[in-house]
Design an enzyme around this catalytic site. Structure first.
Site, PDB file in Angstrom:
ATOM      1  N   LEU A  58     -19.791 -21.540 -16.501  1.00 11.26           N
ATOM      2  CA  LEU A  58     -19.375 -20.691 -17.610  1.00 11.26           C
ATOM      3  C   LEU A  58     -20.533 -20.650 -18.596  1.00 11.26           C
ATOM      4  CD1 LEU A  58     -16.809 -19.118 -18.324  1.00 11.26           C
ATOM      5  CD2 LEU A  58     -16.022 -21.099 -19.616  1.00 11.26           C
ATOM      6  N   ASP A  59     -21.029 -19.448 -18.891  1.00 13.12           N
ATOM      7  CA  ASP A  59     -22.194 -19.291 -19.758  1.00 13.12           C
ATOM      8  C   ASP A  59     -21.946 -19.879 -21.148  1.00 13.12           C
ATOM      9  OD1 ASP A  59     -23.557 -17.988 -17.752  1.00 13.12           O
ATOM     10  OD2 ASP A  59     -23.069 -15.971 -18.475  1.00 13.12           O
ATOM     11  N   PRO A  60     -23.020 -20.277 -21.860  1.00 18.66           N
ATOM     12  CA  PRO A  60     -22.865 -20.799 -23.221  1.00 18.66           C
ATOM     13  C   PRO A  60     -22.140 -19.833 -24.157  1.00 18.66           C
ATOM     14  CG  PRO A  60     -25.059 -21.281 -22.398  1.00 18.66           C
ATOM     15  CD  PRO A  60     -24.422 -20.386 -21.383  1.00 18.66           C
TER      16      PRO A  60
END
EC number: 5.4.99.25
Length: 318
Positions: free
Chosen positions: A46-48
């Protein structure tokens, strides 16, 4: 000099509600530290810039990560119309603009074109490898990254809200490998405009749902009170859709030695009744099953011709 302690034998799943501005790797490290676990991993990056469900596997649960990753995912995201960025999200630089602002009716009308199996070009800023290098590394170095379209499964896509003329909130359920950022770009282009992801939240991964998730600050508070185990789900939680086989202690002993066990006619029939539709439709009579002894996962393996052959054994005790 004393040897550094490697950690505890902690096994299970923690469904973390990952906060914004934290990488998935940082999230795993934080949870691993809280539990002092020897081993940890996650089921789907999950991207930042995204928040939401990040299933984190501890100990023997890491052996079930491949099954969790295969499950469908649900994302809720906001598209900002009129601007396309280098990264296709709010972090990148604006590279194209448009004055076109689609109406809610126009947005809803194009969504059916993006459901089912579609061809999707991944973002240049992605982890896909190009000639042995990550695409995002090449893109950051200034190279013009051209990725090929690939098939992805979009199970459902719906418009939830249009808070103003510049924004649209959507929800997408998809299979493995689909990119929300690419979806935002492609929907915008279909509507004759530009767009990027302004906000993104994952609300489901396979059988893991938002209601089961725990925030990092909540987890730390639980650990402080000695109650972190309350957020730990069983190892087999990621295997809920796999046929289950109840076995005896003697059969458990044999499986842990890597030996196959003979299935009683009743057991074979019960397993067949639990098969998933795609397995029933297949021609191969072999299918994956999970052996349980007193509710504890013992082994994953193949059920075929009246036998169960273990392929992955869990080192767990009742």
């Amino acid at each position: 000099m004393a040897r550094r302690r490697k950690g505890d034998d902690i096994h299970g799943w923690v469904i973390l509600d990952k906060p914004l501005d934290m990488t998935s790797t940082q999230a795993v490290s934080a949870v691993r530290r809280i539990y002092n676990a020897k081993k940890a991993g996650h089921a789907g990056t999950l991207d930042p810039l995204a928040s939401g469900i990040l299933p984190i596997a501890l100990g023997e649960a890491t052996k079930t990560v491949p099954f969790a990753v295969e499950g469908s995912k649900i994302y809720r995201f906001t598209i900002k119309w009129g601007e396309r960025t280098t990264t296709l999200d709010r972090e990148g630089e604006v590279v194209a603009t448009s004055d076109v602002r689609p109406t809610p009716e126009e947005v809803a009308a194009v969504l059916p074109d993006f459901t089912g199996e579609i061809q999707q070009i991944p973002p240049a800023f992605s982890a896909i490898k190009v000639d042995g290098e990550r695409a995002y590394d090449l893109a950051r170095s200034g190279e013009d990254v051209q990725l090929e379209a690939r098939p992805v499964q979009i199970i459902s896509l719906q418009l939830l809200d249009c808070p103003d003329a510049d924004m649209a909130v959507l929800e997408m359920r998809c299979g493995k490998g689909a990119y929300v950022r690419s979806m935002a770009r492609d929907i915008a282009h279909a509507l004759g405009t530009e767009g990027h992801v302004a906000a993104l939240r994952r609300i489901r991964v396979g059988g893991f749902v938002e209601a089961e998730s725990t925030r990092l600050d909540e987890l730390e508070e639980m650990a402080h009170k000695g109650a972190a185990s309350e957020a730990l789900l069983p190892v087999q939680t990621a295997l809920d859709d796999i046929p289950a086989l109840a076995i005896t202690e003697e059969e458990s002993f044999q499986l842990k030695l890597g030996r196959s066990i003979v299935l009683l006619p009743r057991q074979a029939q019960e397993l067949k009744a639990q098969r998933r539709p795609r397995e029933i439709a297949g021609k191969d009579c072999t299918f994956t099953a999970l052996a349980l002894c007193d509710g504890v996962a013992v082994a994953l393996g193949d059920a075929r011709a009246g036998k169960f052959q273990p392929s992955r054994v869990f080192n767990l005790t009742p």
